[in-house]
Design a protein around this motif. Structure first.
Motif, PDB file in Angstrom:
ATOM      1  N   HIS A 104       8.227  -3.182  -2.351  1.00 45.67           N
ATOM      2  CA  HIS A 104       6.927  -2.545  -2.546  1.00 45.67           C
ATOM      3  C   HIS A 104       6.979  -1.023  -2.633  1.00 45.67           C
ATOM      4  CE1 HIS A 104       4.741  -6.315  -1.861  1.00 45.67           C
ATOM      5  NE2 HIS A 104       5.586  -6.558  -0.881  1.00 45.67           N
ATOM      6  N   ASP A 164       7.476   0.978  -0.072  1.00 42.58           N
ATOM      7  CA  ASP A 164       6.884   1.574   1.129  1.00 42.58           C
ATOM      8  C   ASP A 164       7.719   2.756   1.613  1.00 42.58           C
ATOM      9  OD1 ASP A 164       5.000  -0.428   1.028  1.00 42.58           O
ATOM     10  OD2 ASP A 164       5.927  -1.648   2.598  1.00 42.58           O
ATOM     11  N   HIS A 173       6.552   4.211   4.676  1.00 42.03           N
ATOM     12  CA  HIS A 173       6.277   4.226   6.111  1.00 42.03           C
ATOM     13  C   HIS A 173       5.997   2.811   6.586  1.00 42.03           C
ATOM     14  CE1 HIS A 173       4.450   5.247   9.998  1.00 42.03           C
ATOM     15  NE2 HIS A 173       5.082   6.404   9.880  1.00 42.03           N
ATOM     16  N   ASP A 176       3.823   1.677   8.587  1.00 37.73           N
ATOM     17  CA  ASP A 176       2.408   1.308   8.621  1.00 37.73           C
ATOM     18  C   ASP A 176       1.941   0.659   7.317  1.00 37.73           C
ATOM     19  OD1 ASP A 176       2.188   2.243  11.176  1.00 37.73           O
ATOM     20  OD2 ASP A 176       1.208   4.126  10.644  1.00 37.73           O
ATOM     21  N   GLN A 177       2.524   1.075   6.202  1.00 39.13           N
ATOM     22  CA  GLN A 177       2.136   0.491   4.921  1.00 39.13           C
ATOM     23  C   GLN A 177       2.467  -0.996   4.883  1.00 39.13           C
ATOM     24  OE1 GLN A 177       4.491   3.721   2.897  1.00 39.13           O
ATOM     25  NE2 GLN A 177       2.856   3.532   1.376  1.00 39.13           N
ATOM     26  N   ARG A 200       0.192  -2.972   7.452  1.00 44.79           N
ATOM     27  CA  ARG A 200      -1.192  -3.102   6.996  1.00 44.79           C
ATOM     28  C   ARG A 200      -1.303  -4.116   5.861  1.00 44.79           C
ATOM     29  NH1 ARG A 200      -5.043  -4.067   9.066  1.00 44.79           N
ATOM     30  NH2 ARG A 200      -4.299  -2.536  10.583  1.00 44.79           N
ATOM     31  N   ARG A 201      -0.336  -4.153   4.967  1.00 44.45           N
ATOM     32  CA  ARG A 201      -0.398  -5.098   3.854  1.00 44.45           C
ATOM     33  C   ARG A 201      -0.396  -6.537   4.371  1.00 44.45           C
ATOM     34  NH1 ARG A 201       3.085  -2.881   1.061  1.00 44.45           N
ATOM     35  NH2 ARG A 201       4.872  -3.924   1.967  1.00 44.45           N
TER      36      ARG A 201
END
Length: 294
Positions: free
Chosen positions: A192, A194, A196, A198-199, A202-203
Motif C-alpha cells: 500500500h 504506507d 507510518h 497508523d496508516q 486505520r485501514r
C-alpha cells in the motif's frame, strides 16, 4: 509445502515441511489448541510424510484432502548475515492450488464453517481465482456470523499475484469478514505504500476489523482495538536472528493461543514475541518441540 533449508555450516540441504498457515497450525497445536488444517496434498511419498508430520504434531487432518493428479509445492530458504530470509518457490501446480478440484472440498468448507476460529492469510487468497476466493469469504462470513473469530495475516508475497492491484482487491474483499488482523508492517508498506504504522492500522479498522496486531519486526508489535488507542509491545529479549523463517507465523500462533485462553491482547502479543524470538534462533520454520519457550 516441502521445505529445503541449508544445513548450518555445511554445503548440504535438509528437507522438512512448512508453509505459513501450516506453521501456525503446528504451533497452535503445540500450544494446546485443537487445530485442523484445511488444504490438499498429493498421493506421493512426500505427501504421505507431510501428513504424518502434521498429525505427529497434533494437527487434525480431517480437512486435509488428497489430490490425485498434483504434488506438494516446494520452497527453498536462503538467509543473509542478519538471518533475514528469502524464498524460492516451486508451487504453481501444487496440490493446495487444486483444493477446489478435489472431491470433498465443498464438504470440507462446510465443516470448517463450524470452527471457533478460522485462520487464513494473503497467501491463501493468492492460490485461487476470484470465484473461489468468494467461497472462502463466505466461509469467513459464516464463522463470524456464528460468533467465531476470523483471523487474517495479509502476508503479501508479490510473486504470488499478477500485480499489486489484484492483491489489494483480494485482501480488501476479505478484510470486512475478519475480526482479528495480524499484518506485518513491511508487507503493508510494500502493498500500500504506507509510511507510518497508523496508516496500516486505520485501514484495517476502517474495513471492519475489531482487533489489529501489527507486527513490526525487531521492534515487536503494535496492538490496536477499534475503540481504543494503539499500544506498542516491545520484544522483551532482543535476539540476533539466525533465520527469520516462520517468525510472523509463530508470533500469530503465540498470540492467538494466549488470546483465546483469556489473555489480554497486550499479554497475547508478548506471548507472540516470546515464541517468535525463539523461532528466529533456529533454521527453518518449525523449531524442535523441546525448544518451545515455557
Amino acid at each position: 509445502m516441502i521445505e529445503l533449508s541449508r544445513v548450518p555450516d555445511q554445503e548440504m540441504w535438509s528437507i522438512s515441511f512448512g508453509g505459513d498457515c501450516a506453521n501456525v497450525a503446528i504451533y497452535c497445536a503445540r500450544l494446546g489448541l485443537e487445530t485442523h488444517f484445511m488444504s490438499a496434498t498429493g498421493q506421493d511419498p512426500y505427501s504421505a510424510s507431510m501428513r504424518a508430520f502434521l498429525t505427529a504434531e497434533g494437527v487434525c487432518d480431517d480437512l486435509l484432502l488428497v489430490h490425485h493428479d498434483r504434488l506438494p509445492g516446494l520452497y527453498a530458504i536462503q538467509t543473509d548475515a542478519s538471518g533475514e530470509r528469502t524464498f524460492t518457490y516451486w508451487r504453481d501446480s501444487s496440490a493446495a492450488r487444486g483444493f477446489h478440484e478435489v472431491e470433498g472440498s465443498a464438504q470440507a468448507l462446510q465443516n470448517a464453517s463450524e470452527a471457533d476460529v478460522f485462520y487464513l492469510s494473503g497467501i491463501t487468497l493468492s492460490l485461487f481465482d476470484r470465484n473461489y476466493r468468494a467461497q472462502i469469504a463466505e466461509l469467513a462470513r459464516s464463522v463470524r456470523a456464528r460468533g467465531g473469530h476470523v483471523a487474517f495475516d495479509g502476508n503479501y508475497r508479490a510473486r504470488g499475484w499478477a500485480d499489486p492491484a489484484a492483491a489489494r482487491e483480494a485482501v480488501a474483499s476479505m478484510a470486512g469478514h475478519c475480526s482479528i488482523a495480524l499484518p506485518t508492517f513491511d508487507d503493508e508498506r510494500a502493498l500500500h505504500g504506507d509510511t507510518h504504522e497508523d496508516q496500516a492500522i486505520r485501514r484495517w479498522h476502517d474495513a471492519g476489523v475489531d482487533l489489529v496486531v501489527l507486527k513490526v519486526g525487531a521492534e515487536g508489535a503494535v496492538v490496536s482495538s477499534k475503540d481504543g488507542t494503539a499500544e506498542r509491545v516491545p520484544i522483551a529479549q532482543p535476539r540476533d536472528a539466525y533465520d527469520t523463517t516462520g517468525a510472523g507465523d509463530s508470533f500469530n500462533a503465540g498470540f492467538l493461543s494466549a488470546y483465546l485462553a483469556g489473555a489480554t491482547a497486550l499479554e497475547a502479543a508478548a506471548a507472540g514475541n516470546r515464541l517468535a524470538g525463539e523461532v528466529v534462533m533456529h533454521p527453518g520454520a518449525i523449531i524442535p518441540a523441546e525448544a518451545m519457550p515455557v
